[in-house]
Design a protein around this motif. Structure first.
Motif, PDB file in Angstrom:
ATOM      1  N   ALA A  81      17.148  19.100   3.744  1.00 56.16           N
ATOM      2  CA  ALA A  81      16.533  18.063   4.567  1.00 56.16           C
ATOM      3  C   ALA A  81      16.184  16.904   3.636  1.00 56.16           C
ATOM      4  N   ILE A  82      16.901  15.802   3.761  1.00 57.22           N
ATOM      5  CA  ILE A  82      16.741  14.666   2.853  1.00 57.22           C
ATOM      6  C   ILE A  82      15.903  13.594   3.538  1.00 57.22           C
ATOM      7  N   ALA A  83      14.706  13.351   3.010  1.00 58.52           N
ATOM      8  CA  ALA A  83      13.813  12.335   3.559  1.00 58.52           C
ATOM      9  C   ALA A  83      14.044  11.018   2.828  1.00 58.52           C
ATOM     10  N   VAL A  84      14.204   9.942   3.594  1.00 59.39           N
ATOM     11  CA  VAL A  84      14.453   8.615   3.018  1.00 59.39           C
ATOM     12  C   VAL A  84      13.318   7.692   3.435  1.00 59.39           C
ATOM     13  N   ARG A  85      12.568   7.191   2.437  1.00 59.56           N
ATOM     14  CA  ARG A  85      11.440   6.291   2.680  1.00 59.56           C
ATOM     15  C   ARG A  85      11.618   4.996   1.898  1.00 59.56           C
ATOM     16  N   TYR A  86      10.709   4.065   2.172  1.00 62.73           N
ATOM     17  CA  TYR A  86      10.777   2.781   1.476  1.00 62.73           C
ATOM     18  C   TYR A  86      10.335   2.916   0.022  1.00 62.73           C
ATOM     19  N   GLY A  87      11.025   2.189  -0.823  1.00 56.83           N
ATOM     20  CA  GLY A  87      10.643   2.049  -2.222  1.00 56.83           C
ATOM     21  C   GLY A  87      11.281   0.789  -2.758  1.00 56.83           C
ATOM     22  N   THR A  88      10.705   0.209  -3.775  1.00 54.53           N
ATOM     23  CA  THR A  88      11.259  -1.030  -4.323  1.00 54.53           C
ATOM     24  C   THR A  88      12.563  -0.789  -5.072  1.00 54.53           C
ATOM     25  N   GLU A  89      12.817   0.467  -5.446  1.00 55.68           N
ATOM     26  CA  GLU A  89      14.056   0.829  -6.125  1.00 55.68           C
ATOM     27  C   GLU A  89      14.616   2.104  -5.507  1.00 55.68           C
ATOM     28  N   VAL A 126      15.256  24.793  -3.950  1.00 50.49           N
ATOM     29  CA  VAL A 126      14.870  23.420  -3.607  1.00 50.49           C
ATOM     30  C   VAL A 126      13.936  23.446  -2.403  1.00 50.49           C
ATOM     31  N   THR A 127      12.743  22.867  -2.563  1.00 54.82           N
ATOM     32  CA  THR A 127      11.781  22.827  -1.458  1.00 54.82           C
ATOM     33  C   THR A 127      11.588  21.426  -0.892  1.00 54.82           C
ATOM     34  N   GLY A 128      12.064  20.409  -1.593  1.00 54.95           N
ATOM     35  CA  GLY A 128      11.908  19.051  -1.088  1.00 54.95           C
ATOM     36  C   GLY A 128      12.905  18.096  -1.717  1.00 54.95           C
ATOM     37  N   VAL A 129      13.438  17.184  -0.895  1.00 57.00           N
ATOM     38  CA  VAL A 129      14.362  16.154  -1.380  1.00 57.00           C
ATOM     39  C   VAL A 129      13.921  14.829  -0.773  1.00 57.00           C
ATOM     40  N   HIS A 130      13.535  13.880  -1.632  1.00 56.25           N
ATOM     41  CA  HIS A 130      13.036  12.590  -1.160  1.00 56.25           C
ATOM     42  C   HIS A 130      13.778  11.457  -1.862  1.00 56.25           C
ATOM     43  N   VAL A 131      14.201  10.497  -1.068  1.00 57.51           N
ATOM     44  CA  VAL A 131      14.898   9.321  -1.583  1.00 57.51           C
ATOM     45  C   VAL A 131      14.092   8.085  -1.198  1.00 57.51           C
ATOM     46  N   THR A 132      13.911   7.165  -2.137  1.00 57.48           N
ATOM     47  CA  THR A 132      13.309   5.875  -1.816  1.00 57.48           C
ATOM     48  C   THR A 132      14.401   4.816  -1.817  1.00 57.48           C
ATOM     49  N   TYR A 133      14.258   3.859  -0.880  1.00 57.48           N
ATOM     50  CA  TYR A 133      15.300   2.850  -0.713  1.00 57.48           C
ATOM     51  C   TYR A 133      14.654   1.544  -0.248  1.00 57.48           C
ATOM     52  N   ILE A 142       8.618   3.659   8.437  1.00 61.68           N
ATOM     53  CA  ILE A 142       9.610   4.571   8.999  1.00 61.68           C
ATOM     54  C   ILE A 142      10.149   5.487   7.906  1.00 61.68           C
ATOM     55  N   GLU A 143      10.383   6.733   8.257  1.00 62.33           N
ATOM     56  CA  GLU A 143      11.092   7.659   7.373  1.00 62.33           C
ATOM     57  C   GLU A 143      12.281   8.238   8.125  1.00 62.33           C
ATOM     58  N   PHE A 144      13.461   8.184   7.504  1.00 65.89           N
ATOM     59  CA  PHE A 144      14.639   8.853   8.051  1.00 65.89           C
ATOM     60  C   PHE A 144      14.710  10.266   7.480  1.00 65.89           C
ATOM     61  N   LEU A 145      15.141  11.204   8.312  1.00 62.55           N
ATOM     62  CA  LEU A 145      15.312  12.580   7.859  1.00 62.55           C
ATOM     63  C   LEU A 145      16.733  13.019   8.191  1.00 62.55           C
ATOM     64  N   ASP A 146      17.536  13.208   7.144  1.00 60.64           N
ATOM     65  CA  ASP A 146      18.919  13.653   7.296  1.00 60.64           C
ATOM     66  C   ASP A 146      18.931  15.174   7.199  1.00 60.64           C
ATOM     67  N   LEU A 147      19.299  15.838   8.287  1.00 63.90           N
ATOM     68  CA  LEU A 147      19.223  17.296   8.363  1.00 63.90           C
ATOM     69  C   LEU A 147      20.592  17.942   8.219  1.00 63.90           C
ATOM     70  N   PRO A 148      20.635  19.175   7.697  1.00 65.37           N
ATOM     71  CA  PRO A 148      21.911  19.902   7.653  1.00 65.37           C
ATOM     72  C   PRO A 148      22.456  20.133   9.063  1.00 65.37           C
ATOM     73  N   GLY A 149      23.746  20.410   9.140  1.00 60.88           N
ATOM     74  CA  GLY A 149      24.352  20.717  10.429  1.00 60.88           C
ATOM     75  C   GLY A 149      23.853  22.037  10.986  1.00 60.88           C
ATOM     76  N   THR A 150      24.016  22.205  12.297  1.00 60.34           N
ATOM     77  CA  THR A 150      23.405  23.350  12.970  1.00 60.34           C
ATOM     78  C   THR A 150      24.390  24.417  13.412  1.00 60.34           C
ATOM     79  N   ASN A 151      25.662  24.246  13.117  1.00 55.43           N
ATOM     80  CA  ASN A 151      26.633  25.242  13.578  1.00 55.43           C
ATOM     81  C   ASN A 151      27.167  26.058  12.405  1.00 55.43           C
ATOM     82  N   ASP A 152      26.264  26.459  11.518  1.00 56.90           N
ATOM     83  CA  ASP A 152      26.686  27.186  10.327  1.00 56.90           C
ATOM     84  C   ASP A 152      25.760  28.368  10.086  1.00 56.90           C
ATOM     85  N   ARG A 153      25.220  28.511   8.893  1.00 58.03           N
ATOM     86  CA  ARG A 153      24.416  29.674   8.531  1.00 58.03           C
ATOM     87  C   ARG A 153      23.007  29.616   9.135  1.00 58.03           C
TER      88      ARG A 153
END
Length: 253
Positions: A81-89, A126-133, A142-153
């Motif tokens: 689960a990749i969380a994308v939030r605001y950051g200057t870099e 891995v317990t957390g993945v965070h990206v700043t953009y 706003i935070e975007f959350l990119d989730l794994p697909g649901t038709n697998d394991r």
């Protein structure tokens, strides 16, 4: 400040109540409560992109951001689960189960920690993945959350189910070539509607791969399906949109 104190008191009360729950017979309730506590300690307006593998979820988010920030490939790759939030870099922070944090500029590190392995499994450490953009939309809270697909394991599906409970808006990505499958309908019912998660928007991808007459027919049928599900959205806001994610991303690059 007052709201922060109220949230802290609520979290403390919920955590205390966990001691009264029979873990074996109420495992799902306990997990939902823990997830809610995590959300209340870090409240943002979280938008999750949800759907089966290979529906273009990461590509859609990359198109919104205007860059190839998240890993995309012909073979489905998102394994966290990749969380994308605001950051200057643009930076990526990986949190491991032993408490260690790895912070690196850019997003290349996602290929090591946030994609599936050769056996299509997530990394267990891995317990957390965070990206700043630095995107103005994210700067509004706003935070975007990119989730794994649901038709697998099962592990991927459990992760997705838990994270959906922390989101304020769900974007369910549909494949125009497959309409809405039985599995997608069941997940919509069991993971969202039955848990009182009603702020749902359907986004139809891959319509550009169909002939014009087919596009009209498919979109009409999907509109009927979307309207058959209740939605908790402001008046005048549609719950069905079309997007051609890959052409949109190419146009932004």
């Amino acid at each position: 400040m007052e709201h922060s104190s109220e949230f802290a008191n609520l979290v403390a009360s919920l955590q205390s109540a966990l001691g009264l729950i029979d873990f074996e017979s109420n495992a799902s309730l306990r997990q939902d409560t823990l997830t809610l506590c995590d959300y209340l300690t870090d409240p943002v307006f979280r938008i999750a992109v949800f759907g089966p593998f290979n529906h273009g979820k990461s590509t859609l988010l990359n198109a919104l951001l205007g860059s190839r920030t998240l890993p995309i490939d012909l073979i489905p790759t998102t394994g966290a689960a990749i969380a994308v939030r605001y950051g200057t870099e643009i930076n990526t922070r990986i949190t491991l189960s032993n408490g260690r944090e790895i912070v690196e500029p850019g997003t290349d590190i996602l290929k090591q920690y946030a994609i599936l392995d050769d056996q299509r499994r997530m990394r267990g450490d891995v317990t957390g993945v965070h990206v700043t953009y630095p995107h103005p939309f994210l700067q509004t809270g706003i935070e975007f959350l990119d989730l794994p697909g649901t038709n697998d394991r099962e592990a991927q599906e459990m992760l997705v189910r838990d994270r959906l409970f922390t989101c304020d808006l769900i974007i369910q990505v549909l494949d125009a070539r497959k309409l809405m499958t039985l599995g997608e309908r069941e997940q919509l019912r069991d993971w969202l509607l039955d848990r009182e998660i009603k702020s749902i928007v359907f986004v139809v991808n891959f319509l550009n791969l169909l002939e014009p007459d087919e596009q009209k027919e498919v979109f009409h049928r999907l509109r009927f399906v979307a309207e058959s599900f209740r939605a908790d959205l402001p008046s005048g806001i549609s719950n069905l949109y079309r997007v051609d994610a890959l052409p949109a991303l190419r146009a932004r690059l």
